[in-house]
Write an enzyme that holds these catalytic residues in place. Structure first.
Site, short mmCIF file in Angstrom:
data_model
loop_
_atom_site.label_atom_id
_atom_site.label_comp_id
_atom_site.label_asym_id
_atom_site.label_seq_id
_atom_site.Cartn_x
_atom_site.Cartn_y
_atom_site.Cartn_z
N LYS A 66 -35.34 -3.41 -19.53
CA LYS A 66 -36.24 -3.28 -18.61
C LYS A 66 -37.28 -2.33 -18.95
O LYS A 66 -38.85 -2.56 -18.60
CB LYS A 66 -35.64 -2.60 -16.99
CG LYS A 66 -34.97 -3.63 -16.32
CD LYS A 66 -34.58 -3.12 -15.07
CE LYS A 66 -33.41 -4.12 -14.36
NZ LYS A 66 -32.90 -3.68 -12.96
N GLY A 131 -33.67 2.60 -16.31
CA GLY A 131 -34.70 1.53 -15.89
C GLY A 131 -34.77 1.23 -14.51
O GLY A 131 -35.48 1.07 -13.78
N TYR A 218 -22.35 -4.59 -7.99
CA TYR A 218 -21.53 -5.42 -7.03
C TYR A 218 -20.62 -6.00 -7.75
O TYR A 218 -20.66 -6.11 -9.10
CB TYR A 218 -22.55 -6.33 -6.34
CG TYR A 218 -23.15 -7.32 -7.29
CD1 TYR A 218 -22.34 -8.51 -7.71
CD2 TYR A 218 -24.38 -7.15 -8.03
CE1 TYR A 218 -23.03 -9.44 -8.61
CE2 TYR A 218 -24.87 -8.25 -8.78
CZ TYR A 218 -24.25 -9.09 -9.13
OH TYR A 218 -24.55 -9.95 -10.14
#
Length: 278
Positions: A66, A131, A218
């Site tokens: 990122k 990031g 997750y």
């Protein structure tokens, strides 16, 4: 058919292809979206190949690229400039790269709209300094919290981030091990600890009454951070699947100028995750 994808390393377990396929079906958009594994030193070549050789229209950028991708965009949205990291790229007709960061708006929408928790006037702890965190800070501050503390294993990184955003609101940067005596209404774990099944060492009395614990990671089951939160009686707990779907919707809008409905997609992705192998 327009071509999109997500670049990262690792990338095999990404749910982004499923999410964007569902968005495309829902909004009747003709596009294909694929995961792209990029070698750690191969981002510039991968971007050029996808844009020129494959005629790609846009990309999502995930870990660990990122901040690196930020330097390859010729044009940037205000929130990307603020974050100095991007997770979304659009290849425009003139051949230039437009970069955006949708992480923060995705997180805030999941917290405030999907889970009905107001950040305004709350004490917020943000764990991590990478990031993803860069994209989160601005949108969190836009919700007018009473306090924001950034804690990281390396204190200097947390303090540097706090200093970067100090013009918006005073922020404290500290080591994760220096949180004794502080308590919070909202704790957001944006470290890589849950990815490695590590448990962060946090004070047992760090949660205020009614506190919300949110993990940007997750998985099929409960993350280590959310297991800790449950054991310490957090009133609300969420993993990052809602953030993933909400930031994806914002990326989709950035590319297609069409905003998909996220609730039905989140339901399908959650069900798919539950049925997946470990």
């Amino acid at each position: 058919m327009d071509y999109y994808g997500v670049m990262g390393n690792p990338i095999r377990h990404s749910k982004s292809p499923l999410i964007h396929r569902l968005f495309a079906e829902q909004t009747h958009q003709s596009l294909a979206y694929k995961p792209i594994l990029v070698e750690l030193d191969g981002l510039p070549t991968a971007l050029l190949d996808f844009q020129v050789s494959e005629g790609g229209k846009g990309l999502n950028i995930t870990l660990p690229f990122k901040q690196r991708a930020y330097g390859y965009a010729q044009h940037l949205t205000e929130r990307a400039i603020q974050a100095k990291a991007i997770n979304t790229i659009r290849f425009d007709a003139d051949g230039s790269i437009m970069g955006d960061n949708t992480d923060g708006v995705g997180l805030v929408r999941d917290i405030t709209q999907n889970n009905h928790f107001s950040i305004r006037g709350k004490s917020v702890l943000l764990l991590g300094a990478g990031g993803t965190v860069r994209g989160i800070i601005g949108p969190i501050l836009a919700e007018s919290p009473k306090q924001l503390v950034i804690a990281n294993r390396t204190e200097s990184k947390a303090q540097a981030l706090a200093a970067e955003f100090a013009s918006i609101q005073a922020i404290t940067g500290c080591k994760i091990t220096d949180l004794a005596g502080l308590s919070f209404d909202l704790i957001i774990n944006a470290t890589s600890a849950s990815l490695h099944e590590d448990v962060l060492e946090l004070p047992s009395d760090i949660l205020n009454a009614g506190a919300y614990c949110y993990d940007v990671v997750y998985g099929k089951g409960e993350t280590p951070f959310l297991h800790w939160a449950r054991a310490h009686k957090a009133a609300l707990r969420s993993d990052g699947l809602g953030m993933l779907v909400e930031q994806a919707a914002e990326s989709f809008y950035f590319w297609r100028n069409v905003m998909p409905l996220t609730a039905p997609v989140l339901t399908v992705v959650r069900e798919t995750l539950a049925l997946s192998s470990p």
